[in-house]
Design an enzyme around this catalytic site. Structure first.
Site, PDB file in Angstrom:
ATOM      1  N   VAL A 321       0.839  -1.174  -0.026  1.00  0.00           N
ATOM      2  CA  VAL A 321      -0.113   0.112  -0.069  1.00  0.00           C
ATOM      3  C   VAL A 321       0.849   1.239   0.037  1.00  0.00           C
ATOM      4  O   VAL A 321       0.597   2.204  -0.685  1.00  0.00           O
ATOM      5  CB  VAL A 321      -0.922   0.043   1.182  1.00  0.00           C
ATOM      6  CG1 VAL A 321      -1.663   1.226   1.391  1.00  0.00           C
ATOM      7  CG2 VAL A 321      -1.935  -1.115   1.016  1.00  0.00           C
ATOM      8  N   GLU A 326      -1.078   6.502  -4.747  1.00  0.00           N
ATOM      9  CA  GLU A 326      -2.337   7.362  -4.925  1.00  0.00           C
ATOM     10  C   GLU A 326      -2.317   8.812  -5.056  1.00  0.00           C
ATOM     11  O   GLU A 326      -1.245   9.289  -4.869  1.00  0.00           O
ATOM     12  CB  GLU A 326      -3.093   6.991  -3.744  1.00  0.00           C
ATOM     13  CG  GLU A 326      -3.001   5.782  -2.634  1.00  0.00           C
ATOM     14  CD  GLU A 326      -1.642   5.577  -1.958  1.00  0.00           C
ATOM     15  OE1 GLU A 326      -0.803   6.465  -1.897  1.00  0.00           O
ATOM     16  OE2 GLU A 326      -1.665   4.392  -1.175  1.00  0.00           O
ATOM     17  N   ASP A 368      -1.218  32.596 -40.652  1.00  0.00           N
ATOM     18  CA  ASP A 368      -1.831  33.659 -41.406  1.00  0.00           C
ATOM     19  C   ASP A 368      -1.171  34.940 -41.170  1.00  0.00           C
ATOM     20  O   ASP A 368      -0.520  35.171 -40.279  1.00  0.00           O
ATOM     21  CB  ASP A 368      -3.509  33.693 -41.162  1.00  0.00           C
ATOM     22  CG  ASP A 368      -4.219  32.540 -41.532  1.00  0.00           C
ATOM     23  OD1 ASP A 368      -3.693  32.034 -42.435  1.00  0.00           O
ATOM     24  OD2 ASP A 368      -5.162  32.492 -40.949  1.00  0.00           O
ATOM     25  N   ASP A 670      -8.797  30.637 -40.426  1.00  0.00           N
ATOM     26  CA  ASP A 670      -9.919  31.114 -40.084  1.00  0.00           C
ATOM     27  C   ASP A 670     -11.004  30.857 -40.956  1.00  0.00           C
ATOM     28  O   ASP A 670     -12.294  30.778 -40.632  1.00  0.00           O
ATOM     29  CB  ASP A 670      -9.822  32.971 -39.873  1.00  0.00           C
ATOM     30  CG  ASP A 670      -9.021  33.049 -41.247  1.00  0.00           C
ATOM     31  OD1 ASP A 670      -8.976  32.360 -42.392  1.00  0.00           O
ATOM     32  OD2 ASP A 670      -8.603  34.215 -41.172  1.00  0.00           O
ATOM     33  N   ASP A 674     -10.108  25.899 -44.202  1.00  0.00           N
ATOM     34  CA  ASP A 674      -8.844  25.570 -43.490  1.00  0.00           C
ATOM     35  C   ASP A 674      -9.022  24.437 -42.540  1.00  0.00           C
ATOM     36  O   ASP A 674      -8.330  24.068 -41.843  1.00  0.00           O
ATOM     37  CB  ASP A 674      -8.654  26.720 -42.529  1.00  0.00           C
ATOM     38  CG  ASP A 674      -7.976  27.844 -43.476  1.00  0.00           C
ATOM     39  OD1 ASP A 674      -7.220  27.578 -44.180  1.00  0.00           O
ATOM     40  OD2 ASP A 674      -7.996  29.191 -43.011  1.00  0.00           O
ATOM     41  N   ASN A 736       8.581   7.718  -2.339  1.00  0.00           N
ATOM     42  CA  ASN A 736       8.587   6.361  -2.252  1.00  0.00           C
ATOM     43  C   ASN A 736       9.712   5.520  -1.704  1.00  0.00           C
ATOM     44  O   ASN A 736       9.576   4.435  -1.378  1.00  0.00           O
ATOM     45  CB  ASN A 736       7.767   5.867  -3.561  1.00  0.00           C
ATOM     46  CG  ASN A 736       6.455   5.959  -3.613  1.00  0.00           C
ATOM     47  OD1 ASN A 736       5.704   6.379  -2.590  1.00  0.00           O
ATOM     48  ND2 ASN A 736       5.735   5.842  -4.844  1.00  0.00           N
ATOM     49  N   GLU A 739      10.372   5.635   1.664  1.00  0.00           N
ATOM     50  CA  GLU A 739       9.728   4.694   2.495  1.00  0.00           C
ATOM     51  C   GLU A 739       9.699   3.501   2.486  1.00  0.00           C
ATOM     52  O   GLU A 739       9.867   2.653   3.100  1.00  0.00           O
ATOM     53  CB  GLU A 739       8.164   5.120   2.075  1.00  0.00           C
ATOM     54  CG  GLU A 739       7.582   6.297   2.415  1.00  0.00           C
ATOM     55  CD  GLU A 739       6.134   6.656   1.450  1.00  0.00           C
ATOM     56  OE1 GLU A 739       5.658   7.516   1.745  1.00  0.00           O
ATOM     57  OE2 GLU A 739       5.664   5.800   0.680  1.00  0.00           O
ATOM     58  N   ASP A 769       1.658  14.982   1.383  1.00  0.00           N
ATOM     59  CA  ASP A 769       2.236  15.156  -0.007  1.00  0.00           C
ATOM     60  C   ASP A 769       1.403  15.645  -1.076  1.00  0.00           C
ATOM     61  O   ASP A 769       1.952  16.274  -2.037  1.00  0.00           O
ATOM     62  CB  ASP A 769       2.673  13.809  -0.560  1.00  0.00           C
ATOM     63  CG  ASP A 769       4.458  13.571  -0.018  1.00  0.00           C
ATOM     64  OD1 ASP A 769       5.058  14.353   0.437  1.00  0.00           O
ATOM     65  OD2 ASP A 769       4.819  12.621  -0.631  1.00  0.00           O
TER      66      ASP A 769
HETATM   67  P1  ATP Z   1      -4.191  36.518 -44.918  1.00  0.00           P
HETATM   68  O1  ATP Z   1      -2.732  35.723 -44.940  1.00  0.00           O
HETATM   69  O2  ATP Z   1      -3.577  37.832 -45.199  1.00  0.00           O
HETATM   70  O3  ATP Z   1      -5.109  36.142 -43.958  1.00  0.00           O
HETATM   71  P2  ATP Z   1      -5.501  35.051 -46.622  1.00  0.00           P
HETATM   72  O4  ATP Z   1      -4.865  33.796 -46.792  1.00  0.00           O
HETATM   73  O5  ATP Z   1      -6.667  34.827 -45.551  1.00  0.00           O
HETATM   74  O6  ATP Z   1      -4.682  36.302 -46.442  1.00  0.00           O
HETATM   75  P3  ATP Z   1      -7.521  35.265 -48.882  1.00  0.00           P
HETATM   76  O7  ATP Z   1      -8.476  35.913 -48.013  1.00  0.00           O
HETATM   77  O8  ATP Z   1      -7.653  33.736 -49.453  1.00  0.00           O
HETATM   78  O9  ATP Z   1      -6.027  35.422 -48.224  1.00  0.00           O
HETATM   79  O10 ATP Z   1      -7.258  36.349 -49.807  1.00  0.00           O
HETATM   80  C1  ATP Z   1      -6.166  36.227 -51.004  1.00  0.00           C
HETATM   81  C2  ATP Z   1      -6.295  37.269 -51.915  1.00  0.00           C
HETATM   82  O11 ATP Z   1      -7.798  37.572 -52.426  1.00  0.00           O
HETATM   83  C3  ATP Z   1      -6.204  38.417 -51.341  1.00  0.00           C
HETATM   84  O12 ATP Z   1      -4.807  39.074 -51.162  1.00  0.00           O
HETATM   85  C4  ATP Z   1      -6.926  39.368 -51.986  1.00  0.00           C
HETATM   86  O13 ATP Z   1      -6.080  39.992 -53.166  1.00  0.00           O
HETATM   87  C5  ATP Z   1      -8.143  38.541 -52.631  1.00  0.00           C
HETATM   88  N1  ATP Z   1      -9.252  38.860 -51.716  1.00  0.00           N
HETATM   89  C6  ATP Z   1      -9.231  38.958 -50.406  1.00  0.00           C
HETATM   90  N2  ATP Z   1     -10.658  39.019 -49.836  1.00  0.00           N
HETATM   91  C7  ATP Z   1     -11.377  39.516 -50.990  1.00  0.00           C
HETATM   92  C8  ATP Z   1     -12.711  39.718 -51.112  1.00  0.00           C
HETATM   93  N3  ATP Z   1     -13.830  39.565 -50.202  1.00  0.00           N
HETATM   94  N4  ATP Z   1     -13.187  39.712 -52.591  1.00  0.00           N
HETATM   95  C9  ATP Z   1     -12.199  39.628 -53.600  1.00  0.00           C
HETATM   96  N5  ATP Z   1     -10.740  39.431 -53.391  1.00  0.00           N
HETATM   97  C10 ATP Z   1     -10.560  39.403 -52.113  1.00  0.00           C
END
Ligand code: ATP
Length: 949
Positions: A321, A326, A368, A670, A674, A736, A739, A769
Site C-alpha cells: 500500500v 495514490e 496566417d 480562419d 482551413d 516512495n 519509504e 504530500d
Molecule cells: P491572409 O494571410 O492575409 O489572412 P488569406 O490567406 O486569408 O490572407 P485570402 O483571404 O484567401 O488570403 O485572400 C487572397 C487574396 O484574395 C487577397 O490577397 C486579395 O487580393 C483577394 N481577396 C481577399 N478578400 C477578398 C474579397 N472579399 N473579395 C475579393 N478578393 C479578395
C-alpha cells in the site's frame, strides 16, 4: 406580423405549418408527412407567411414574444450519467480495486487473528479511508474539469447574422426564434433548422447529422414532398455552410431541431486520455506491479523469521500500500486543468487537455497574416487608375478622409463597393466605426464614401441580381447588377494576378482600351509597387453581361480593368516580441498567406519573421509543381520561409510535410476550407474574434484575441505545464524510495518491526504530500522556459534523466531516514529481539522516520522547483502555495507527534527540539546536494541539456 399563421395562406392551412408548436412539428417530422414537411414544398415567397414572418424579418417585439414562448435556441448540457454512477466509477480504477482488496484482506486478517490486533483493524480502516478520499478527490476534479470545459466553451460566442425589423445585425445564436430570417455564408455553422429562400452557390456539410462528409449543394427552390432531412432547400442546426451565401427562414430551434433530436438520443462521447495521462497511468501501473512484487518479496523474506504469519502478511500488505502512488492521476488532471485555465486568461482557449502537452513541444508555427500578425484593420491608402496613383487619407473605418483627384477613381470605387457584402456601422457611443462582415470589403466601402459616393444609393440605383461569392482558390468575387436602362453589368474584384489574367481591356479616361502587353506590365508593376509597401492589393474590373444570371465563366472573363486598391493593415504591436520569443525557443515561424509575395514579405519584415536579405518566398503555383520529395527539400532548406498566394489545400499539404519531418506543427486558420489543415495539425488554432464557426469547431485552440502573440504565450505555458508535471512526479516518486528502503533495510538487518507503518505511510501520501504536489503543478513558468529548443516529439516523460533524479533525491532521503532510525534504535541499547510495538524507543524511532520523510519532502519540493537554475535565484518564496502546503504537512506531522489521540492511532511519540533540528539538517543537506548537481549541470551544458529532460 402576427404570431399566428397568416390567414388566407391555403398552402399553410393545408399542411398545418405553424410556428405555434414547432417542437412537436420537428419531433414528428421524419415519420409523418405532417406540418413542417410542407415547408420545403413551398415557393420561397410563401415560406415567410408559412412561418408567420416576413422577408424583412421579425420585429424585435415579436421576436421577444416568440422567445418567451419557444425558449432559447440551445441544447441542454450533455449529461454524463448520474452523479451516483460517476462516483461509483471512481471505485473501479486499478488503484482503487487493489486498495479495496488490500483493505478486505487486512480486515479478514484482523477477524482471524488471535488475539485480535487493533492495529490491523486500524490499517484496514485506513486503507478504506484512502480509497474513499481518493474517490472524493477524483470525483471533485472531474466535476470541476467539466465545469471548466463548459465555461471555456461559453467564452467563444456563437453569433449569427439576422434580419430583424428590416435591419441586418448580429445576434447570439441562442436568441433565434422560428420565423427569423438569417444570413448565412461559407464558414458559418447553421444556427437552427432553416429553409433557404435565397441561395448563391450554397454547399453544406451535413456530417454532424448524416455522417456523410462530402459537401452537398443547397438551393432555394421548392422541392417535392419527402423527408425534411433530404430536402435540398433546408439546412440544419449543427451542420456547416462550406460555400456560397444564403438567406434562410428559421423553422425549428433548440431541441425541436433535427440535431436536437439526435442530441437527446446520443450519450456524450467518453473523454479521451492524453498521451501524457496514458504515460503516467502506465508508469503508475508499473509501480503498482512493483509494489505487489516488493510486498511478496518482503513477505517471503520475513516468513522464516518466526513472526506470526498474519502479522507478516499484514506487514507485506502495508509495504504494498505504501508504494501505490495514490492521488497521482488526480494531481495530473489538476495540473493540466490549471494550464488550461492559465492559457484562457492569456486569451488562448484550449479545448482539449491533449493540446496543452502538444503545445509545449510545438516546433513549427504556420501562421496566417491578416488578423494574426496584423490588426485586420484595413484602410485603403492608395488607389490606382488610368495609370495614375491616387493617395487616400484617413485611418480605420471612419469614412473621414479624402481621395486625391477622386473623379477618375469613382467608377473603380463604385464597382468595388457594390461587389461586396460588408456593412459600415456608425459609432454607438461604445464602439468606433466598425465593419460588419469582411474587413477587406469594409475598407473599400469606406474609400468609396471618402470619394463622395453613397453605396446604399448606388445599390438602389443598380440592384444586385446575382452573386458569385469569394473563395480563396479563385481569389475572386463577382456580382451582377441591373442598370437603370435594363441592361446587366458584372463587377469583379480579387487578387490582381488572378483578375488581370481575365482582363482583355483597361479603362482609360472612362472608356475601355485593349490591354496590351505593355499595359499589362504597367498594371502589374503598379500592383507590385503597392504590395512592396506591405499593402493588400485588390484589382477591380467590370463587364456587360447578357442576363441576370450568366454562368460564372462568362462573368469572370473578357473583363475591363477599372483599377487597383491598396490597403494598409498595421502590424500588431505585440507580435514582434512574440516572434523573438519563438526564435529563442527554437520554434520556426512560416507565414502562410493567400496574399501577394511582396505584401507578405513586407509584413514579415515588419514583425521580424524575416530578417535576412533573402527569404525563400514560394507561391502556391510553385508548390503545385513540387512533388513530396521536392517539398520536403524546400522545407528543410530555408529558415525564413514565406508561402504566398496559397489556398487552404496547400496549407494542408505543408502541415503534412512538416509532420513527415517529425515536427510538431501548430497552424492557424480562419476559413471553412482551413478545417482539414486545422484538424490534421498537432495544434489547430482558430480565431475567436474573426474566424468562422467551422474553423473554430475544427481547431483545438481558439485565440480569443486572434493574435499571434497568444500562440507564443500558450506555447510557453504548455512547456511550463510539462515541466511542472515532471517536477511533481520527481517529488512524489522520490519519497516512495524513502519509504521503501528503510523497510527493506530493517527486513535485511533482521529488525522484527517495521521502521514505518502502513498507516504512517498513508498519512504522508495523502496528508502531507498531495498539497505540495498540487502546488508544484501550479508553479509559475520559469523565466528560461522559452530559452531552449522544443522538446523532441518522442521524448518520454520518464526519461533516464528523470528516473536518475528520482533515484538521486529518493536515495538521499532514504539514507537520512535509515540513519535516524537505526541511530535511535541503537542508542536505546535494547536488543532487536526485545523490541515490541509499545517500546518507547521504537515509537520514537518510527516517529522520527515519518517526520524525517515529511521534513525532507519539504526541502525536496523546493529542490525540484528548478531544473538547472539555483532555487535561491528563482526565489525561495516565489511559490507561496508551495510553502503553505509544505508548512501544512509539517504542522500535520507535529500533530501526529504531539496530539495524544493521533499518537494512539499512529503509535507515535513526541519529538524533541533536537530531533527536529537533526531532521532539518538532513533536509538542508538534500537541498545542498541538489544545488551542487544543478551547478554541475550549468557548468557542463552538454550534460545540462540531457538533465533538462
Ligand atoms: P491572409 O494571410 O492575409 O489572412 P488569406 O490567406 O486569408 O490572407 P485570402 O483571404 O484567401 O488570403 O485572400 C487572397 C487574396 O484574395 C487577397 O490577397 C486579395 O487580393 C483577394 N481577396 C481577399 N478578400 C477578398 C474579397 N472579399 N473579395 C475579393 N478578393 C479578395
Amino acid at each position: 406580423m402576427g404570431s399566428d399563421p397568416a390567414p388566407g395562406t391555403p398552402a399553410v392551412r393545408e399542411h398545418h405549418v405553424s410556428p405555434a408548436d414547432p417542437g412537436r412539428a420537428a419531433v414528428g417530422r421524419p415519420r409523418t408527412p405532417g406540418p413542417v414537411a410542407a415547408v420545403p414544398c413551398l415557393p420561397a415567397a410563401d415560406v415567410f407567411a408559412a412561418l408567420a414572418g416576413g422577408p424583412h424579418g421579425l420585429t424585435p417585439a415579436e421576436a421577444a414574444a416568440r422567445q418567451a414562448r419557444y425558449g432559447a435556441n440551445d441544447l441542454p448540457a450533455a449529461v454524463r450519467g448520474g452523479l451516483g454512477r460517476r462516483l461509483l466509477a471512481q471505485f473501479t480504477d486499478l488503484f482503487a480495486v487493489v486498495l479495496l482488496v488490500a483493505s478486505a484482506i487486512t480486515f479478514l486478517a484482523y477477524l482471524l487473528g488471535r488475539p485480535r490486533d487493533a492495529a490491523t483493524l486500524e490499517l484496514a480502516v485506513a486503507i478504506l479511508g484512502v480509497v474513499l478520499l481518493n474517490a472524493g478527490i477524483g470525483f471533485a476534479q472531474e466535476y470541476s474539469a467539466e465545469r471548466t470545459a463548459e465555461s471555456l466553451q461559453a467564452m467563444v460566442p456563437h453569433t449569427c447574422r439576422v434580419l430583424r425589423g428590416g435591419e441586418p445585425g448580429e445576434l447570439p445564436a441562442r436568441d433565434l426564434v422560428p420565423g427569423d430570417v438569417v444570413v448565412l455564408e461559407a464558414g458559418d455553422a447553421v444556427p437552427a433548422d432553416c429553409r433557404l429562400v435565397r441561395a448563391q452557390e450554397v454547399a453544406v456539410n451535413n456530417a454532424a447529422l448524416t455522417g456523410e462528409s462530402d459537401a452537398v449543394a443547397r438551393v432555394a427552390d421548392p422541392v417535392p414532398a419527402g423527408a425534411v432531412l433530404d430536402a435540398r432547400n433546408c439546412v440544419f442546426m449543427g451542420t456547416d455552410v462550406v460555400a456560397g451565401t444564403a438567406e434562410a427562414v428559421v423553422f425549428a430551434t433548440g431541441t425541436a431541431t433535427e440535431f436536437g433530436r439526435i442530441f437527446r438520443l446520443t450519450a456524450a462521447a467518453p473523454r479521451q486520455q492524453t498521451p501524457l495521462q496514458r504515460q503516467v497511468a502506465a508508469m503508475a501501473r508499473r509501480v503498482a506491479g512493483a509494489a505487489l512484487a516488493t510486498g511478496a518479496v518482503v513477505f517471503a523474506l520475513r516468513v522464516p523469521s518466526g513472526q506470526p504469519f498474519v502479522d507478516t502478511f499484514v506487514f507485506a500488505l502495508g509495504v504494498m500500500v505504501a508504494l501505490v502512488p495514490e492521488g497521482l492521476p488526480a494531481t495530473l488532471s489538476v495540473s493540466l486543468a490549471i494550464g488550461v485555465r492559465r492559457m484562457a486568461r492569456r486569451h488562448a482557449l484550449v479545448k482539449r487537455l491533449l493540446a496543452v502537452e502538444a503545445l509545449g513541444s510545438t516546433s513549427v508555427v504556420c501562421t496566417d497574416k491578416t488578423g494574426t500578425l496584423t490588426q485586420a484593420e484595413m484602410t485603403v491608402v492608395r488607389l490606382w487608375a488610368n495609370g495614375v496613383p491616387h493617395p487616400v487619407t484617413g485611418v480605420g473605418y471612419a469614412p473621414q478622409g479624402e481621395v486625391a483627384d477622386a473623379a477618375p477613381v469613382r467608377e473603380l470605387l463604385r464597382a468595388a463597393a457594390l461587389c461586396g457584402n460588408a456593412r459600415l456601422v456608425p459609432p454607438d457611443g461604445r464602439d468606433a466605426w466598425r465593419v460588419l462582415g469582411d474587413t477587406t470589403e469594409g475598407a473599400l466601402v469606406v474609400a468609396a464614401r471618402k470619394a463622395g459616393l453613397d453605396p446604399a444609393a448606388e445599390e438602389a440605383r443598380t440592384p444586385r441580381v446575382a452573386e458569385y461569392p469569394f473563395d480563396s482558390v479563385r481569389k475572386l468575387m463577382s456580382t451582377v447588377h441591373r442598370a437603370a436602362d435594363g441592361t446587366y453589368v458584372a463587377y469583379v474584384k480579387g487578387a490582381p494576378l488572378e483578375l488581370l489574367a481575365r482582363c482583355t481591356a483597361v479603362g482609360r479616361d472612362g472608356a475601355p482600351v485593349a490591354l496590351t502587353d505593355a499595359a499589362r506590365t504597367e498594371v502589374a508593376a503598379a500592383a507590385d509597387g503597392m504590395a512592396g509597401q506591405g499593402l493588400r492589393v485588390l484589382a477591380v474590373a467590370a463587364r456587360r453581361v447578357a442576363g441576370p444570371r450568366p454562368p460564372i465563366g462568362d462573368v469572370e472573363s473578357e473583363l475591363t480593368l477599372l483599377g487597383l486598391a491598396g490597403m494598409y493593415d498595421p502590424p500588431r504591436p505585440e507580435v514582434r516580441d512574440a516572434v523573438d520569443a519563438c526564435r529563442r525557443a527554437g520554434i520556426r515561424i512560416v507565414m502562410v498567406t493567400g496574399d501577394h509575395p511582396l505584401t507578405a514579405e513586407a509584413v514579415a519584415r515588419r514583425v521580424g519573421i524575416v530578417r535576412g536579405p533573402d527569404p525563400t518566398v514560394v507561391t502556391g503555383g510553385r508548390l503545385d509543381a513540387l512533388d513530396d520529395g521536392g517539398l520536403d527539400a524546400l522545407l528543410a532548406g530555408s529558415a525564413e520561409l514565406l508561402l504566398c498566394r496559397v489556398s487552404p489545400e496547400h496549407k494542408m499539404r505543408v502541415v503534412t510535410a512538416f509532420q513527415r519531418r517529425g515536427e510538431v506543427v501548430a497552424v492557424t486558420g480562419d476559413g471553412a476550407n482551413d478545417a482539414p489543415a486545422l484538424k490534421h495539425a498537432d495544434i489547430g488554432v482558430a480565431m475567436g474574434a474573426s474566424g468562422t464557426d467551422v474553423a473554430r469547431e475544427a481547431a483545438v485552440m481558439v485565440l480569443l484575441d486572434d493574435s499571434f502573440a497568444s500562440i507564443a504565450t500558450a506555447v510557453g505555458l504548455g512547456r511550463s505545464v510539462y515541466r511542472n508535471i515532471r517536477k511533481f512526479l520527481i517529488y512524489l516518486f522520490s519519497h516512495n524510495i524513502a519509504e521503501l528502503v528503510p523497510i527493506l533495510a530493517a527486513t535485511l538487518a533482521g529488525f522484527p518491526l517495521v521502521p514505518i507503518t502502513a498507516v504512517q505511510v498513508l498519512a504522508i501520501d495523502l496528508g502531507s504530500d498531495v498539497l505540495p504536489a498540487l502546488a508544484l503543478g501550479a508553479e509559475p513558468a520559469e523565466p528560461d522556459v522559452m530559452d531552449s529548443p522544443p522538446r523532441p516529439r518522442r521524448e518520454r516523460l520518464f526519461s533516464a534523466a528523470v528516473v536518475g533524479r528520482i533515484l538521486f533525491l529518493g536515495g538521499i532521503q532514504a539514507l537520512g531516514v535509515c540513519a535516524v532510525f537505526f541511530w535511535h534504535i541503537h542508542a536505546s541499547g535494547i536488543p532487536y529481539a526485545d523490541f515490541t510495538k509499545d517500546t518507547p524507543a521504537y515509537r520514537e524511532a518510527i516517529t522520527l522516520v515519518q517526520a524525517g520523510i515529511v521534513v525532507s519532502q519539504f526541502f525536496n519540493a523546493l529542490a525540484v522547483r528548478t531544473d538547472r537554475q539555483s532555487v535561491f535565484r528563482a526565489g525561495l518564496l516565489s511559490n507561496p502555495w508551495l510553502l503553505a502546503a509544505g508548512g501544512f504537512g509539517i504542522a500535520l506531522m507535529a500533530a501526529v507527534s504531539y496530539a495524544p489521540p493521533l499518537q494512539a492511532v499512529f503509535n507515535t511519540a513526541p519529538l524533541t527540539a533536537a530531533d527536529w533540528a537533526v531532521l532539518t539538517g538532513f533536509g538542508a543537506l538534500l537541498l545542498a546536494a541538489e544545488e551542487c548537481r544543478k551547478r554541475l549541470l550549468r557548468r557542463h551544458p552538454a550534460a545540462a541539456k540531457e538533465g533538462n529532460r
